[in-house]
Motif scaffolding. Structure first.
Motif, short mmCIF file in Angstrom:
data_model
loop_
_atom_site.label_atom_id
_atom_site.label_comp_id
_atom_site.label_asym_id
_atom_site.label_seq_id
_atom_site.Cartn_x
_atom_site.Cartn_y
_atom_site.Cartn_z
N PHE A 154 0.83 -1.21 0.00
CA PHE A 154 0.00 0.00 0.00
C PHE A 154 0.86 1.26 0.00
N THR A 155 2.03 1.20 0.64
CA THR A 155 2.93 2.35 0.61
C THR A 155 3.45 2.59 -0.80
N ALA A 156 3.78 1.49 -1.51
CA ALA A 156 4.21 1.64 -2.90
C ALA A 156 3.08 2.19 -3.78
N CYS A 157 1.86 1.71 -3.53
CA CYS A 157 0.71 2.23 -4.28
C CYS A 157 0.48 3.70 -3.99
N LEU A 158 0.73 4.11 -2.73
CA LEU A 158 0.61 5.52 -2.38
C LEU A 158 1.57 6.37 -3.21
N GLY A 159 2.81 5.91 -3.34
CA GLY A 159 3.79 6.64 -4.15
C GLY A 159 3.35 6.74 -5.60
N ILE A 160 2.78 5.66 -6.14
CA ILE A 160 2.32 5.68 -7.53
C ILE A 160 1.17 6.67 -7.71
N MET A 161 0.23 6.69 -6.78
CA MET A 161 -0.90 7.62 -6.89
C MET A 161 -0.43 9.07 -6.80
N ILE A 162 0.57 9.33 -5.97
CA ILE A 162 1.07 10.70 -5.85
C ILE A 162 1.72 11.13 -7.17
N VAL A 163 2.45 10.22 -7.82
CA VAL A 163 3.05 10.55 -9.12
C VAL A 163 1.96 10.84 -10.15
N VAL A 164 0.89 10.05 -10.13
CA VAL A 164 -0.20 10.23 -11.10
C VAL A 164 -0.84 11.60 -10.96
N ILE A 165 -1.18 11.99 -9.72
CA ILE A 165 -1.84 13.29 -9.56
C ILE A 165 -0.86 14.44 -9.77
N VAL A 202 5.12 21.99 -5.04
CA VAL A 202 6.24 21.68 -4.15
C VAL A 202 5.81 20.65 -3.10
N PHE A 203 4.63 20.83 -2.51
CA PHE A 203 4.17 19.92 -1.46
C PHE A 203 3.96 18.51 -1.99
N VAL A 204 3.39 18.38 -3.18
CA VAL A 204 3.18 17.04 -3.75
C VAL A 204 4.51 16.38 -4.05
N ALA A 205 5.48 17.16 -4.54
CA ALA A 205 6.82 16.61 -4.79
C ALA A 205 7.46 16.14 -3.48
N LEU A 206 7.29 16.90 -2.40
CA LEU A 206 7.84 16.50 -1.10
C LEU A 206 7.13 15.24 -0.59
N ALA A 207 5.83 15.14 -0.81
CA ALA A 207 5.09 13.95 -0.37
C ALA A 207 5.60 12.71 -1.08
N PHE A 208 5.85 12.82 -2.38
CA PHE A 208 6.38 11.66 -3.11
C PHE A 208 7.78 11.31 -2.62
N THR A 209 8.60 12.32 -2.38
CA THR A 209 9.96 12.06 -1.89
C THR A 209 9.94 11.34 -0.55
N SER A 210 9.08 11.78 0.36
CA SER A 210 8.99 11.13 1.67
C SER A 210 8.53 9.69 1.54
N ILE A 239 -8.31 12.09 -5.54
CA ILE A 239 -7.25 11.12 -5.26
C ILE A 239 -6.23 11.71 -4.30
N ALA A 240 -6.01 13.03 -4.41
CA ALA A 240 -5.11 13.69 -3.45
C ALA A 240 -5.66 13.58 -2.03
N MET A 264 -3.88 11.59 1.13
CA MET A 264 -3.67 12.19 2.45
C MET A 264 -4.11 11.22 3.55
N ALA A 265 -5.33 10.68 3.42
CA ALA A 265 -5.83 9.75 4.44
C ALA A 265 -4.99 8.48 4.47
N ASP A 266 -4.61 7.98 3.30
CA ASP A 266 -3.81 6.75 3.22
C ASP A 266 -2.47 6.94 3.91
N ALA A 267 -1.84 8.08 3.73
CA ALA A 267 -0.53 8.33 4.34
C ALA A 267 -0.62 8.34 5.86
N PHE A 268 -1.64 8.96 6.41
CA PHE A 268 -1.79 9.01 7.87
C PHE A 268 -2.08 7.61 8.43
N VAL A 269 -2.92 6.83 7.73
CA VAL A 269 -3.23 5.48 8.20
C VAL A 269 -1.98 4.60 8.17
N LEU A 270 -1.20 4.67 7.09
CA LEU A 270 0.03 3.88 7.00
C LEU A 270 1.04 4.31 8.05
#
Length: 236
Positions: free
Chosen positions: A26-37, A90-98, A175-176, A180-186
């Motif tokens: 799910f963490t990998a899927c989170l990274g993919i979704m962030i790249v998509v948006i 910038v924030f979305v790029a930082l989210a993907f990096t994290s 999806i954004a 957000m919710a997925d990141a906090f749950v993980l």
């Protein structure tokens, strides 16, 4: 910690092992979704009158429905329509990096530092919480940019801060919110995988129990040898 409980690492439990694998997926899927948006220009959509030409606004570029006509790129960061959208980029790029660093760190700990993976879980939890915070700020700041002249040209003069006008919020924005919710749950789940308490007798308790049984057996033997046990004195 309660008496009679010991800490059990996640890799000694089949259930926790399965959950950790699902958490990593799910963490990998989170990274993919962030790249998509990040790359998709489908945050808000509208139509230009009188020919009803569709226009889709993204974080840094805008396209028609068929994506044949697009304007804007990261190389033209200063030309993004709104300062709020620049901040969102910038924030979305930082989210993907994290998210990417958290996945890489867990792979490193699983392959090289298996016994000390709790440090990796703690670090990944902090990184995922940071990603969730970045996505939260993105979802809150993006509507501030709806008052730019370029957006008003498509969505109408009634569009403004948190007012979409004649346009509609498209799927990338929702999806954004999910990211957000997925990141906090993980982030919360990664803390739960550090260690678990299980109800098993500890070594100290077993030693005390064995010592007590031996002492009782020795004392009973001495009492029997000296005739200290009560004997039946009832006469027939």
């Amino acid at each position: 910690m309660a008496r009679g409980t010991v800490l059990k690492p996640w890799y000694q439990s089949k259930t926790l092992t399965i959950l950790v694998v699902l958490w990593a997926l799910f963490t990998a899927c989170l990274g993919i979704m962030i790249v998509v948006i990040f790359v998709q220009p489908h945050w808000i959509s509208g139509k230009i009158s009188p020919n009803d030409k569709s226009v889709n606004f993204g974080l840094y570029r805008n396209c028609s429905d068929n994506l044949n006509e697009c304007t804007g790129s990261l190389n033209e960061f200063a030309n993004i329509y709104s300062t709020a959208w620049q901040a969102c980029t910038v924030f979305v790029a930082l989210a993907f990096t994290s998210t990417f660093i958290s996945v890489a760190m867990m792979l490193l700990y699983w392959l090289c530092c298996f016994e000390s993976s709790r440090i990796g879980f703690r670090t990944s939890s902090g990184l995922q919480a940071s990603a969730g915070l970045c996505m939260l700020l993105t979802c809150l700041i993006h509507p501030v940019g709806w008052d730019s002249p370029e957006v008003q040209a498509v969505c109408g003069p009634q569009s403004g801060v948190y007012k979409i006008g004649d346009c509609k919020v498209n799927w990338a924005y929702w999806i954004a919110v999910i990211c957000m919710a997925d990141a906090f749950v993980l982030s919360y789940l990664s803390l739960m995988f550090i260690e678990r308490e299980i109800k098993t007798p500890s070594v100290t308790n077993r030693k005390r129990s064995n010592g007590t049984n031996a002492e009782d057996y020795s004392r009973n033997g001495r009492m029997a040898s000296h005739g200290y046990y009560n004997q039946d004195t009832t006469t027939l």
